[in-house]
Design an enzyme around this catalytic site. Structure first.
Site, short mmCIF file in Angstrom:
data_model
loop_
_atom_site.label_atom_id
_atom_site.label_comp_id
_atom_site.label_asym_id
_atom_site.label_seq_id
_atom_site.Cartn_x
_atom_site.Cartn_y
_atom_site.Cartn_z
N HIS A 50 140.65 14.53 -27.74
CA HIS A 50 140.21 13.56 -26.74
C HIS A 50 141.41 13.19 -25.88
O HIS A 50 142.57 13.42 -26.26
CB HIS A 50 139.63 12.33 -27.43
CG HIS A 50 138.22 12.54 -27.91
ND1 HIS A 50 137.45 11.54 -28.43
CD2 HIS A 50 137.45 13.66 -27.92
CE1 HIS A 50 136.26 12.02 -28.75
NE2 HIS A 50 136.24 13.30 -28.46
N GLU A 52 142.99 10.45 -24.99
CA GLU A 52 144.02 9.55 -25.51
C GLU A 52 144.94 10.31 -26.47
O GLU A 52 146.16 10.15 -26.46
CB GLU A 52 143.40 8.39 -26.29
CG GLU A 52 142.42 7.53 -25.52
CD GLU A 52 140.99 8.07 -25.56
OE1 GLU A 52 140.79 9.30 -25.47
OE2 GLU A 52 140.06 7.26 -25.67
N ARG A 188 123.59 26.18 -9.77
CA ARG A 188 123.25 26.75 -11.09
C ARG A 188 124.38 26.49 -12.06
O ARG A 188 124.17 26.08 -13.20
CB ARG A 188 123.03 28.26 -10.98
CG ARG A 188 121.66 28.61 -10.49
CD ARG A 188 121.43 30.10 -10.63
NE ARG A 188 120.12 30.46 -10.13
CZ ARG A 188 119.72 31.71 -9.94
NH1 ARG A 188 120.53 32.72 -10.18
NH2 ARG A 188 118.51 31.95 -9.50
N THR A 200 106.73 32.42 -11.44
CA THR A 200 107.95 32.84 -10.74
C THR A 200 108.57 34.05 -11.44
O THR A 200 109.07 34.97 -10.80
CB THR A 200 108.95 31.66 -10.67
OG1 THR A 200 108.36 30.64 -9.89
CG2 THR A 200 110.28 32.06 -10.06
N ASP A 204 108.94 37.32 -9.30
CA ASP A 204 110.28 37.67 -8.80
C ASP A 204 111.20 38.32 -9.84
O ASP A 204 112.25 38.82 -9.48
CB ASP A 204 111.00 36.40 -8.30
CG ASP A 204 110.29 35.79 -7.10
OD1 ASP A 204 109.55 36.53 -6.43
OD2 ASP A 204 110.47 34.58 -6.86
N LEU A 208 118.39 34.43 -13.20
CA LEU A 208 118.80 33.02 -13.40
C LEU A 208 120.20 32.89 -14.01
O LEU A 208 120.43 32.06 -14.89
CB LEU A 208 117.78 32.25 -14.26
CG LEU A 208 116.34 32.21 -13.74
CD1 LEU A 208 115.46 31.37 -14.66
CD2 LEU A 208 116.26 31.66 -12.31
N ARG A 211 126.27 33.94 -10.35
CA ARG A 211 126.95 35.15 -9.88
C ARG A 211 127.70 34.89 -8.57
O ARG A 211 127.32 34.04 -7.78
CB ARG A 211 125.92 36.27 -9.63
CG ARG A 211 125.16 36.67 -10.87
CD ARG A 211 124.23 37.84 -10.61
NE ARG A 211 123.19 37.57 -9.61
CZ ARG A 211 122.03 36.97 -9.89
NH1 ARG A 211 121.76 36.56 -11.10
NH2 ARG A 211 121.14 36.79 -8.92
N GLU A 295 113.99 25.34 -10.43
CA GLU A 295 114.08 26.36 -9.37
C GLU A 295 112.73 26.78 -8.80
O GLU A 295 112.66 27.50 -7.82
CB GLU A 295 114.83 27.59 -9.90
CG GLU A 295 116.32 27.39 -9.95
CD GLU A 295 117.11 28.60 -9.45
OE1 GLU A 295 116.51 29.55 -8.93
OE2 GLU A 295 118.34 28.56 -9.60
N GLY A 297 108.28 27.87 -9.32
CA GLY A 297 107.86 27.83 -7.93
C GLY A 297 107.14 26.55 -7.57
O GLY A 297 107.33 25.50 -8.20
C1 AOF Z 1 137.17 9.24 -26.20
N1 AOF Z 1 138.02 10.04 -25.52
O1 AOF Z 1 138.44 11.87 -24.34
C2 AOF Z 1 136.23 11.51 -25.01
C3 AOF Z 1 135.33 10.62 -25.68
O2 AOF Z 1 132.21 15.31 -30.29
P1 AOF Z 1 133.44 14.51 -30.17
O3 AOF Z 1 134.08 14.15 -31.47
O4 AOF Z 1 134.41 15.15 -29.20
O5 AOF Z 1 133.02 13.09 -29.59
C4 AOF Z 1 132.28 13.06 -28.44
C5 AOF Z 1 131.93 11.65 -28.05
O6 AOF Z 1 133.10 10.84 -27.90
C6 AOF Z 1 131.26 11.69 -26.70
O7 AOF Z 1 129.89 11.82 -26.81
C7 AOF Z 1 131.68 10.36 -26.11
O8 AOF Z 1 130.88 9.31 -26.59
C8 AOF Z 1 133.09 10.20 -26.64
N2 AOF Z 1 134.02 10.90 -25.75
N3 AOF Z 1 135.85 9.50 -26.23
O9 AOF Z 1 137.62 8.29 -26.81
C9 AOF Z 1 137.61 11.16 -24.93
N4 AOF Z 1 135.78 12.66 -24.46
ZN ZN Z 2 138.03 9.68 -28.79
#
Ligand code: AOF
Ligand code: ZN
Length: 359
Positions: A50, A52, A188, A200, A204, A208, A211, A295, A297
């Site tokens: 994460h 932090e 996309r 669709t 077509d 999907l 590209r 997308e 139809g």
């Molecule tokens: C934070 N700092 O940079 C992010 C957070 O699946 P995990 O363990 O990576 O946790 C995902 C959840 O944590 C995500 O759904 C969101 O609530 C939080 N994301 N939290 O302190 C981060 N990316």
């Molecule tokens: Zn976190």
């Protein structure tokens, strides 16, 4: 003002994780001491550190002391053991004296926990700095946390009379500029799933896939077909090319022995022969799809619009004339009636792209 400067930097860093972290939000963090940034981090990929924790690791790697610093983080630090240990604890351990947060984390598994845990340890916490910008950057995640369904973007293309289809087997509209075609692939790429009706597919035989633009193998959108009666041709591209997962929404169980490994089937109930699109949205939400591109139809667009389930739309009107025998039309009025408002109009050669948002 200085605070905003640091939060802006955190937002800028968060952008580096675009596409690679979904369904997680984009998050950035800077550690500041004596008015200077001493470390930076961002959530870089799903399952990775994460923001932090990356910032703290960055400081450690360079032998920089984090004790007494201020953390600026775009999202409330998590307080749970998920794919990574809690950021709240990492911040305490790093000796941060204050945490300035962009926006609270509405994810039920972490809600409020981060702020409380930090405050309890005597760490000063401020919340709401550049909240709107932080929200905008994480809007798909925020929408999904709130509704547990994806944000819905409808994309339609017509000729200058509003006709939607020309000869079967050819792309519905041949855009007059390369840039307009690129935009289709960009939207996309920005979607976690693309949905079409089975007609669709029969007409077509689309692939999907994304590209002709910069993309990544990690972010391939799921392909979804609404096909209550299992009319999908077994030899169509969606069934035969394993380039992306294919999900068929059926009304009952069918023989799946001929399905390839990339084909998944979901059975949902019908009402008057139709599968309720709201149920499809819930189902995709459960699969952690946060952004859905509709997308086509015409039938499929109408079903989403009639139930007012479309959050935004791109309508491309090309200055060409399609086969006059065709009677399928799509107009701006369809969008207006569903509560969408025109926000932007871009002219690219002979194509006019209009962008719409729910009011
Ligand atoms: C934070 N700092 O940079 C992010 C957070 O699946 P995990 O363990 O990576 O946790 C995902 C959840 O944590 C995500 O759904 C969101 O609530 C939080 N994301 N939290 O302190 C981060 N990316
Ligand atoms: Zn976190």
């Amino acid at each position: 003002m200085q605070d905003e400067f640091f939060m802006r930097r955190a937002i800028e860093l968060a952008e580096k994780g675009r596409f690679a972290v979904r369904p997680n939000p984009l998050v950035g963090c800077v550690l500041v001491r004596d008015g200077e940034i001493i470390a930076e981090g961002w959530h870089d990929h799903l399952g990775g550190l994460h923001a932090e924790q990356m910032a703290i690791a960055d400081a450690e790697a360079r032998g920089v002391e984090t004790q007494g610093s201020i953390a600026y983080v775009t999202l409330e630090p998590c307080n749970h053991f998920g794919r990574t240990p809690p950021c709240s604890e990492a911040l305490m351990w790093a000796g941060v004296k204050k945490v300035i947060i962009g926006i609270a984390d509405p994810n039920p598994t972490v809600r409020g926990g981060g702020v409380d845990a930090l405050s309890k340890e005597g760490i000063e916490v401020e919340i709401g700095l550049l909240e709107e910008e932080c929200y905008a950057q994480m809007s798909a995640f925020m929408h999904w946390c709130e509704h547990r369904t994806p944000h819905v973007l409808l994309k339609a293309a017509t000729d200058n009379n509003g006709r939607i289809d020309g000869d079967p087997g050819k792309p519905a509209v041949r855009f007059s500029t390369k840039k307009a075609l690129e935009m289709v692939h960009e939207i996309r790429r920005d979607s976690m799933a693309i949905i079409v009706g089975v007609n669709t597919v029969i007409r077509d035989d689309p692939k999907l896939t994304v590209r002709g633009i910069k993309s990544s193998a990690d972010i391939i959108p799921k392909r979804v077909v609404i096909d209550p009666n299992n009319r999908i041709p077994i030899d169509c591209q969606l069934m035969t090319t394993p380039d992306a997962e294919t999900y068929l929404i059926n009304a009952k169980k069918y023989d799946t022995t001929k399905d390839k490994a990339h084909v998944n089937r979901i059975v949902l109930p019908t009402e008057n022969g139709n599968i309720d699109v709201k149920k499809i949205l819930h189902c995709l939400g459960d699969l952690e799809v946060q952004t859905l591109l509709v997308e086509g139809g015409l039938e499929t667009w109408k079903r989403f619009l009639e139930q007012k389930l479309v959050d935004s739309a791109h309508l491309c009107i090309s200055n060409i004339e399609l086969d006059a025998q065709n009677e399928d039309y799509f107009y701006k009025s369809h969008l207006e009636e569903a509560g969408l408002v025109l926000k932007e109009e871009i002219t690219l050669g002979n194509d006019i792209i209009t962008k719409w948002e729910r009011n």
